[in-house]
Design an enzyme around this catalytic site. Structure first.
Site, PDB file in Angstrom:
ATOM      1  N   ASP A  29      -2.327  37.180 -32.646  1.00 31.45           N
ATOM      2  CA  ASP A  29      -2.257  35.979 -33.492  1.00 31.45           C
ATOM      3  C   ASP A  29      -3.377  35.970 -34.522  1.00 31.45           C
ATOM      4  O   ASP A  29      -4.402  36.599 -34.338  1.00 31.45           O
ATOM      5  CB  ASP A  29      -2.456  34.737 -32.602  1.00 31.45           C
ATOM      6  N   LYS A  51       0.519  33.233 -38.029  1.00 30.00           N
ATOM      7  CA  LYS A  51       1.092  32.419 -39.099  1.00 30.00           C
ATOM      8  C   LYS A  51       0.984  33.096 -40.456  1.00 30.00           C
ATOM      9  O   LYS A  51       1.860  33.025 -41.270  1.00 30.00           O
ATOM     10  CB  LYS A  51       0.386  31.060 -39.160  1.00 30.00           C
ATOM     11  N   MET A 168      -6.693  20.872 -33.587  1.00 31.95           N
ATOM     12  CA  MET A 168      -5.782  20.709 -34.723  1.00 31.95           C
ATOM     13  C   MET A 168      -5.862  19.281 -35.290  1.00 31.95           C
ATOM     14  O   MET A 168      -4.859  18.719 -35.711  1.00 31.95           O
ATOM     15  CB  MET A 168      -4.333  21.027 -34.313  1.00 31.95           C
TER      16      MET A 168
END
Ligand code: SAH
Length: 249
Positions: A29, A51, A168
């Site tokens: 990741d 991402k 987040m």
């Protein structure tokens, strides 16, 4: 399924290093510090699936979750030992749970290597003991980003006397703080935000809850960051930060 820890390569466990060395393929990741890949065998294949990773499908910038799950299953069925390397702990807001369920559904044997989660490493980097018994009854790990936009029951959290650790949370920090104040959190509740915890670029601000969004904006802090709220934040050590800055320099 391996946790890479929050960033500092020394916070990778010995078990994670051993498992990475055994892997034929490593699916990694974005948030994983690339120095963790030093433990991968030179003949192993590394696939970026984050991402902003290089593995793009249909020109989408992020690799769809279902694609990652299918890829893991496909590689494992071919007999490869697959390492799925995820930031922090794989099961803390990392979708590791979904990936494990997909592997189980496909009858692929999986081992989980826990990692040091950013939500505990970030307060530790400032010397904040998250469950210090004079100041907290526990610690609650929360996300500031839910799929349906709903928030937690702030009143219940306040009544529980728990230190809050928010992942987040930067994009919605102002809204989170407004909701917390509306739920009765005092404006002067100690709070802090730590960006890039445990990495050389670590930055932090400590401010009363009501002022945290302004302090964060003034310091230019952004994601990835952890927000810690509760009386334990009074124990944040500026000295620990200064010493780290000196070490990095
Ligand atoms: N599984 C990860 C969390 C993934 S969710 C873990 O256990 O740590 C991604 C969020 O984690 C980011 O938005 C940020 O809130 C947090 N995060 C990850 N690494 C971080 C770091 N080094 N410093 C501060 N926050 C971090």
């Amino acid at each position: 399924m391996i946790g890479a820890g929050p960033g500092d390569p020394e916070l990778l466990t010995l078990k994670a290093a051993r498992a990475l060395f055994e892997a034929d393929v490593v699916l990694v990741d974005d948030l994983v510090d690339r120095r963790a890949l030093a433990h991968v065998r030179p003949d192993a294949r590394i696939i970026e699936v984050g991402k902003r990773g290089g593995c793009r499908i249909n020109s989408r910038a992020s690799t769809p979750q279902a694609f990652i799950e299918k890829l893991m299953v496909r590689l494992a069925r071919r007999g490869a030992t697959v390492a799925r390397l995820k930031g922090g702990d794989p099961f803390v807001f990392g979708r590791g749970g979904e990936e494990l369920l997909a592997l189980r559904a496909a009858s692929v044997e999986a081992e989980v290597v826990p990692g040091v989660t950013a939500g505990l490493a970030a307060p530790a980097a400032l010397g904040i003991p998250v469950t210090h018994r004079d100041a907290a009854r526990g610690v609650t790990l929360l996300t500031g980003h839910t799929h349906d936009g709903s928030g937690p029951d702030w009143r219940a959290l306040r009544a529980a006397g728990s230190t809050l650790v928010i992942y987040m949370g930067m994009a919605r920090l102002r809204a989170l703080v407004v909701d917390m104040l509306a739920a009765g959190y005092p404006a002067d509740t100690p709070a802090c935000a730590v960006q890039n915890a445990t990495l050389p670029g670590q930055q932090e601000v400590v401010a009363p809850l009501a002022g945290l969004p302004y302090a964060v904006a003034a310091a230019g802090l952004a994601s990835p960051a952890i927000v810690v709220i509760g009386d334990v934040v009074r124990m944040a050590s500026v000295k620990a930060c200064a010493e780290r800055a000196q070490r990095v320099a």
